[in-house]
Design a protein around this motif. Structure first.
Motif, PDB file in Angstrom:
ATOM      1  N   GLU A 199     136.521  -9.058 118.123  1.00 39.98           N
ATOM      2  CA  GLU A 199     135.316  -8.366 118.444  1.00 39.98           C
ATOM      3  C   GLU A 199     134.147  -9.194 118.866  1.00 39.98           C
ATOM      4  OE1 GLU A 199     131.834  -4.980 116.557  1.00 39.98           O
ATOM      5  OE2 GLU A 199     133.799  -5.514 115.394  1.00 39.98           O
ATOM      6  N   THR A 200     133.830  -9.092 120.511  1.00 35.75           N
ATOM      7  CA  THR A 200     132.854  -9.566 120.992  1.00 35.75           C
ATOM      8  C   THR A 200     131.439  -9.040 120.496  1.00 35.75           C
ATOM      9  OG1 THR A 200     132.697  -8.522 123.043  1.00 35.75           O
ATOM     10  CG2 THR A 200     134.308 -10.374 122.748  1.00 35.75           C
ATOM     11  N   PRO A 201     130.396 -10.273 120.608  1.00 37.15           N
ATOM     12  CA  PRO A 201     129.099  -9.570 120.376  1.00 37.15           C
ATOM     13  C   PRO A 201     128.822  -8.270 121.900  1.00 37.15           C
ATOM     14  CG  PRO A 201     128.942 -11.946 120.332  1.00 37.15           C
ATOM     15  CD  PRO A 201     130.438 -11.440 120.703  1.00 37.15           C
TER      16      PRO A 201
ATOM     17  N   PRO B  52     132.309 -14.362 118.619  1.00 41.08           N
ATOM     18  CA  PRO B  52     133.015 -13.229 118.343  1.00 41.08           C
ATOM     19  C   PRO B  52     133.605 -13.136 116.702  1.00 41.08           C
ATOM     20  CG  PRO B  52     133.944 -13.994 120.219  1.00 41.08           C
ATOM     21  CD  PRO B  52     133.173 -14.968 119.632  1.00 41.08           C
ATOM     22  N   GLN B  53     133.537 -11.954 116.136  1.00 38.18           N
ATOM     23  CA  GLN B  53     134.246 -12.004 114.736  1.00 38.18           C
ATOM     24  C   GLN B  53     135.901 -11.789 115.230  1.00 38.18           C
ATOM     25  OE1 GLN B  53     132.345  -8.919 112.606  1.00 38.18           O
ATOM     26  NE2 GLN B  53     134.215  -7.318 113.072  1.00 38.18           N
ATOM     27  N   THR B  54     136.736 -12.310 114.303  1.00 40.51           N
ATOM     28  CA  THR B  54     138.150 -12.176 114.230  1.00 40.51           C
ATOM     29  C   THR B  54     138.572 -11.451 113.000  1.00 40.51           C
ATOM     30  OG1 THR B  54     138.579 -14.456 113.424  1.00 40.51           O
ATOM     31  CG2 THR B  54     138.485 -14.026 115.890  1.00 40.51           C
ATOM     32  N   ALA B  55     139.775 -10.901 113.002  1.00 41.13           N
ATOM     33  CA  ALA B  55     140.302 -10.174 111.458  1.00 41.13           C
ATOM     34  C   ALA B  55     141.667 -10.318 111.750  1.00 41.13           C
ATOM     35  CB  ALA B  55     139.592  -8.913 111.456  1.00 41.13           C
ATOM     36  N   THR B  56     142.180 -10.414 110.484  1.00 42.92           N
ATOM     37  CA  THR B  56     143.501 -10.231 110.216  1.00 42.92           C
ATOM     38  C   THR B  56     143.745  -9.164 109.380  1.00 42.92           C
ATOM     39  OG1 THR B  56     144.246 -12.744 110.583  1.00 42.92           O
ATOM     40  CG2 THR B  56     145.729 -11.116 109.467  1.00 42.92           C
TER      41      THR B  56
ATOM     42  N   ASP C 241     136.714 -13.584 109.714  1.00 53.34           N
ATOM     43  CA  ASP C 241     135.927 -14.553 110.228  1.00 53.34           C
ATOM     44  C   ASP C 241     134.750 -14.549 111.025  1.00 53.34           C
ATOM     45  OD1 ASP C 241     137.572 -16.542 108.504  1.00 53.34           O
ATOM     46  OD2 ASP C 241     139.127 -16.430 110.131  1.00 53.34           O
ATOM     47  N   ASP C 242     133.720 -14.934 110.946  1.00 50.00           N
ATOM     48  CA  ASP C 242     132.563 -14.932 111.584  1.00 50.00           C
ATOM     49  C   ASP C 242     132.074 -13.553 112.065  1.00 50.00           C
ATOM     50  OD1 ASP C 242     132.465 -17.709 112.114  1.00 50.00           O
ATOM     51  OD2 ASP C 242     133.999 -17.515 113.821  1.00 50.00           O
ATOM     52  N   ALA C 243     131.971 -12.791 110.855  1.00 52.21           N
ATOM     53  CA  ALA C 243     131.609 -11.336 111.005  1.00 52.21           C
ATOM     54  C   ALA C 243     130.201 -11.154 111.506  1.00 52.21           C
ATOM     55  CB  ALA C 243     131.407 -10.503 109.608  1.00 52.21           C
ATOM     56  N   LEU C 244     129.941 -10.423 112.577  1.00 51.85           N
ATOM     57  CA  LEU C 244     128.563 -10.098 113.212  1.00 51.85           C
ATOM     58  C   LEU C 244     127.855  -9.370 112.317  1.00 51.85           C
ATOM     59  CD1 LEU C 244     130.070  -9.297 116.705  1.00 51.85           C
ATOM     60  CD2 LEU C 244     128.852 -11.385 116.095  1.00 51.85           C
ATOM     61  N   VAL C 245     126.497  -9.928 111.837  1.00 54.36           N
ATOM     62  CA  VAL C 245     125.739  -8.886 110.979  1.00 54.36           C
ATOM     63  C   VAL C 245     124.352  -9.101 111.785  1.00 54.36           C
ATOM     64  CG1 VAL C 245     127.160  -9.422 108.817  1.00 54.36           C
ATOM     65  CG2 VAL C 245     125.116 -10.973 109.622  1.00 54.36           C
ATOM     66  N   PRO C 246     123.555  -7.932 111.517  1.00 55.05           N
ATOM     67  CA  PRO C 246     122.265  -7.922 111.992  1.00 55.05           C
ATOM     68  C   PRO C 246     120.995  -8.494 110.944  1.00 55.05           C
ATOM     69  CG  PRO C 246     122.975  -6.042 111.137  1.00 55.05           C
ATOM     70  CD  PRO C 246     124.042  -6.787 110.783  1.00 55.05           C
ATOM     71  N   PHE C 247     119.947  -8.670 111.682  1.00 60.33           N
ATOM     72  CA  PHE C 247     118.727  -9.295 110.802  1.00 60.33           C
ATOM     73  C   PHE C 247     117.507  -8.917 111.791  1.00 60.33           C
ATOM     74  CE2 PHE C 247     119.574 -13.026 113.247  1.00 60.33           C
ATOM     75  CZ  PHE C 247     118.515 -13.533 113.683  1.00 60.33           C
TER      76      PHE C 247
END
Length: 683
Positions: free
Chosen positions: A451-453, A472-476, A505-511
């Protein structure tokens, strides 16, 4: 008062004896056998090696408000919906946690309407253009699907407009309710020898529960289908929206929400927070059938969107966006009996002209940012399915995606922040289904996704251009499930149970930052894991009475995540309850009376990465009651709905990691709406 009524209704509809009926006297009630296209092939739901759900037209339209997707999706396991009452921020949909990070719009989930993307190439879903008043069904693929749909496919929603009626029909519906609700809708459809079409429109004016939460807008949607001959068919969709006012009441602290849940945040009133949107979309899909086993389809579309908003701060607090999105795709399908193959390519292009101005207490100030953002997305995939035997088949998919982001900075006063980011990924999937009997099947799959930003999430907190540190975040994904149906029993029922584990990996999180309250920035969150259980069951108690329910258990955690000296490893991921579920009792008599009682139970969850703020659990119940009567060519259907019957105090939305503890957006107390639908069919 209502529970004794429901109990009496339930008892009156039960069979006279619970004993098994004698042979030859049992009346078998069948469940519909759904065919789904959300897997990019037309397959029986029972043959799909993924968790999937179908919501039909009755659930979507009958007695519903038809404004937000929370109504039709509330009984789908694994799907958690927030924010149906703040129309400036859009409904927030999360599927197995994908999409939970979005405080506005939809992220991480692909949306399609009649085969045309309602998700932009950068991954932002736009639900304000969806007309539920003409939707016939919603298919939901629950779980990562990048092997079929590319980036941001942590789940997939496919919405289909209803087909034209057999006889020319016109329909009108008016709805009024609490907090200044007024809605009027119209719909007409007809079909001829080669051409059929359906068009619908609606106007909504809703003051809203909270101060500064009014929404007003008009929607139009149409779908046309022309059959040149038995082999060639062209479908065209046209839709448009004009939403001149969508106010944003903002988030409150807990003490503010408890003191007066209907108030808006003071800064949101001061800066006149809200947005205006207009959008037009045209799409076409051509299908050529070479024979009964082979077809080739093309799709093309163009979307124009004009957007402006006002955020509750001065520096760059007003944003305008002029967006143009053309795209298309090709899909080849071949079914040779034991082997079925789908292959295709998708191309989408996004061109945004973004300008930021100072927000001088609602008045547009000086220009502080002017940049052109483009996104180029290309995906190529192949998805074979091999039937080893009548009971066992294996599916696979492989897709390559390349997504190019470019920004051209046209605001020279603060230097040139032009730049580009390119992301590419190969996404594989393999799955299998074993069905020894109708009452039981076992399915499993393993897949990888990414998943790209979005362009908005790539906002640079240090100035213009794109954030150079965001990845980007990646997932298995691992999934094991079972589904089936028992029909030759006293109480027929169907079920689906799924277990899943997702490593991210590298989950996108807001702040949020103190200087920009109400404006989100994003960062990557190391490693996280999601483990869950989803259960759905539906029982046909009688021909008139149906009971269904869903339950979801989730354990979503950060495995490795630290920022600004704080270590969040081991913490629960905010925005998703560990437990949530629903139950729906639905009754329809032969004389046209219909009743739908639904209850949602939402467990507690955290509002922040630090797990310092927990949102309390709650439950709400709603009742739809109506009557449908037809005579000659007329059909009348009055209805009344009571939402939040027991006047529960809860929050319709939680703003994740909001600065200053302003997480809370209170939901309405007990409220009502009712209306009348009238239709006339020409002979």
């Amino acid at each position: 008062m209502i529970y004794p009524l429901l109990l009496a209704l339930f008892l009156s509809e039960l069979p006279e004896s619970a004993d098994s009926p004698e042979e030859g006297t049992q009346k078998i009630v069948e469940f519909p056998e759904y065919t789904v296209g959300v897997t990019r092939t037309e397959s029986l739901l029972s043959d799909v090696p993924f968790s999937a759900s179908v919501v039909d037209q009755t659930i979507i339209q009958e007695g519903s408000l038809q404004i937000a997707l929370d109504e039709p999706l509330q009984n789908v396991p694994g799907v958690f919906v927030l924010n149906p009452y703040n129309y400036a921020q859009d409904t927030r949909i999360a599927i197995r946690g994908f999409g939970a990070r979005a405080n506005f719009g939809i992220r991480g989930i692909k949306l399609f309407v009649d085969g045309i993307p309602a998700t932009t190439p950068d991954g932002q879903g736009e639900v304000d253009g969806i007309d539920l008043g003409s939707a016939e069904r919603i298919e939901i693929l629950r779980g990562p699907s990048s092997a079929l749909y590319g980036s941001s496919a942590g789940g997939v929603l496919l919405i289909e407009t209803e087909s034209a009626p057999e006889n020319p029909t016109v329909e009108s519906r008016i709805t009024v309710g609490s907090y200044g609700l007024f809605q009027i809708q119209g719909k007409a459809g007809a079909r001829g020898k080669n051409l059929e079409g359906l068009a619908s429109s609606s106007y909504l004016n809703y003051k809203g529960y909270r101060q500064n939460s009014r929404t007003e807008g008009t929607k139009f949607n149409s779908r046309w289908k022309y059959s040149f001959n038995e082999r060639n068919t062209l479908s065209v969709i046209l839709n448009a929206i004009d939403l001149p006012r969508q106010d944003d009441p903002g988030g409150l602290t807990l003490s503010e929400a408890e003191e007066d849940p209907r108030q808006a945040r003071e800064r949101n009133i001061l800066f006149d927070s809200g947005e205006e949107v207009s959008q037009e979309r045209i799409g076409a899909r051509w299908i050529h059938n070479f024979d009964e086993q082979t077809n080739l389809s093309f799709r093309a579309y163009y979307t124009h969107r004009d957007f402006a908003n006002r955020l509750p701060f001065e520096d760059g607090g007003q944003v305008t966006l002029d967006r143009n999105v053309p795209g298309g795709g090709i899909l080849f399908q071949k079914d040779s009996g034991s082997l079925q193959v789908s292959a295709g390519a998708d191309y989408d292009y996004q061109n945004d002209r973004r300008k930021n101005f100072d927000n001088l207490e609602g008045t547009r100030g000086d220009l502080v940012l002017d940049q052109k953002e483009t996104v180029d997305s290309l995906g190529i995939f192949i998805a074979p399915e091999y039937r080893i035997s009548e009971a066992w088949n294996v599916s696979a998919a492989l897709r390559y995606d390349r997504v190019d982001f470019q920004v051209k900075d046209d605001f020279a006063a603060d230097g040139d922040d032009s730049g580009d980011r390119t992301f590419d990924q190969i996404s594989p999937m393999i799955g299998t289904v074993w069905t020894p009997a109708e009452s039981f099947s076992l399915f499993a799959n393993v897949s990888q996704s990414f998943e790209t930003p979005t362009t908005t999430e790539l906002d640079n907190p240090d100035g213009g251009g794109f954030n150079p540190d965001l990845e980007p975040q990646t997932a298995t994904n691992f999934e094991l499930g079972t589904r089936g149906r028992w029909t030759e029993v006293v109480v027929p029922f169907r079920y689906e149970i799924a277990l899943f584990h997702i490593a991210i990996d590298d989950a996108l999180v807001p702040f949020e930052e103190e200087a920009f309250p109400g404006r989100e920035f994003y960062r990557n969150a190391g490693r996280s894991s999601r483990t869950g259980l989803e259960v759905f069951a539906e029982a046909l108690l009688t021909e008139s009475l149906t009971l269904s329910g869903s339950y979801t258990w989730s354990d979503f955690r950060y495995d490795s995540y630290s920022v600004n000296g704080e270590d969040f490893s081991g913490n629960e991921i905010p925005g998703i309850p560990k437990n949530f579920g629903s139950a729906v009792l639905q009754y329809r008599s032969e004389n046209g009376l219909f009743l739908r009682w639904s209850t949602r139970l939402i467990g507690s969850y955290f509002a922040d990465d630090s797990n310092q703020t927990k949102v309390s659990s709650y439950s709400t119940s709603d009742l739809r009651l109506g009557f449908e009567k037809s005579w000659n060519n007329w059909t009348l259907s009055p209805f009344i709905v009571i939402n939040n019957i027991f006047d529960e105090e809860y929050f319709g939305n939680i703003r994740i990691n909001a600065f200053g503890g302003r997480f809370y957006e209170p939901a309405p107390d007990r409220n009502f709406y009712g209306g009348l639908r009238v239709s006339f069919a020409f002979e």
